[in-house]
Scaffold this motif. Structure first.
Motif: not given
Length: 312
Positions: A91-111
């Protein structure tokens, strides 16, 4: 655009390579720690680590992400515009999720919102779905609940296994992620919020024990189950005290009145088993300690009598 990539298994390797091939600057790669494998318990690098080193990229393997100020400072120094996450496994914590300019993008293997969770590929096959796909999601603190940025559908064939769908979705996810990064730079993404509830149960992680066959289920469900568990952990049962992996099967209609798991026939066509509804013809199997083979070949060297009950 500076990218930090976070991933661990084979599924994520294609996405890492696609980002590199597209010319994006990869500031660093984060993956899980090396794990001991085999009888000698030798440390083996993750698939992503091996791929990153081939690309000459710097690799980071923090034991934890939460409450790890040292690693957070490292990320800040890498100064990513975006973090791409593909099957990282933590699990990615909030302080990492909010760190980059564009946030964090996840490649999830489902619709999404279907099949949130750790094992969406296998559960889609097990559940008999006719299609799956990949969703690129803007990550938030929920479990696969962030805004959907892009998606692509992939058909599930009647012969699809967990392994073959894995390969299809890994390729589709890599291509979709690169397309999404290009749109992100141009400001051409249109996020779509997910509903609060998923239309399917949470796609929980699968363990080796989950592969045990319940012969009381209908044959159709068992045929999907066997394909979904292929190649790991493999659907299995027991025959005369020995483990028996089932690799391929097909549904045959008809009721015998016998107890589920009972052998109805053992011939050149394979093993015919009674299930909770209709029968299942086993066409490829693997006895404990032996190689994988066609059921017809197996039966030439092993006598299996009608009335034998598997699973006991």
């Amino acid at each position: 655009m500076r990218v930090v990539f976070m991933g661990t298994p084979d599924f994520a390797v294609g996405t890492l390579n696609a980002i590199a091939d597209a010319g994006y600057e990869i500031a660093g790669v984060v993956t899980q720690t090396d794990k001991p494998v085999g009888r000698k318990q030798e440390l083996k690098p993750t698939a992503v680590k091996a791929a990153a080193l081939k690309l000459g990229l710097e690799v980071f393997q923090p034991r934890k992400l939460r409450n790890n100020p040292e690693f957070l400072e490292t990320l800040k120094q890498l100064a990513p515009d975006v973090i791409v996450v593909a099957a990282y496994g933590k699990i990615i914590p909030k302080e990492i999720l909010e760190l980059p300019k564009y946030g964090c993008l996840n490649v999830h293997a489902s619709l999404l919102p279907k099949y949130r969770g750790a094992a969406p590929i296998q559960w889609a096959v097990i559940d008999g779905e006719e299609k799956s796909g990949v969703t690129i999601m803007q990550m938030n603190e929920g479990l696969d609940t962030g805004d959907m940025l892009a998606s692509v559908e992939v058909a599930i064939s009647k012969e699809e296994t967990g392994g073959s769908l894995f390969d299809k979705l890994a390729k589709a996810g890599a291509e979709l992620l690169v397309e999404t990064l290009a749109k992100l730079e141009k400001g051409d993404l249109h996020p779509v919020k997910q509903p609060a509830e998923s239309p399917t149960a949470y796609a929980r992680m699968i363990s080796k024990a989950d592969g045990r066959i319940d012969w009381s289920l209908p044959a159709r469900k068992l045929e999907c189950f066997i394909r979904g568990m292929n190649p790991w952990p493999a659907a299995y049962t027991y025959m005369q005290g020995k483990g028996l992996k089932i690799w391929k099967s097909r549904v045959e209609t008809g009721e015998s009145g016998e107890k589920p798991g009972t052998v109805l026939a053992a011939d050149e066509s394979g093993l015919l088993l009674q299930t909770g509804e209709n029968a299942l013809r086993i066409t490829e199997l693997q006895l404990e300690g032996k190689k994988r083979m066609k059921a017809s070949d197996f039966l030439r060297g092993h006598s299996v009598k009608r009335g034998t009950v598997l699973g006991e």
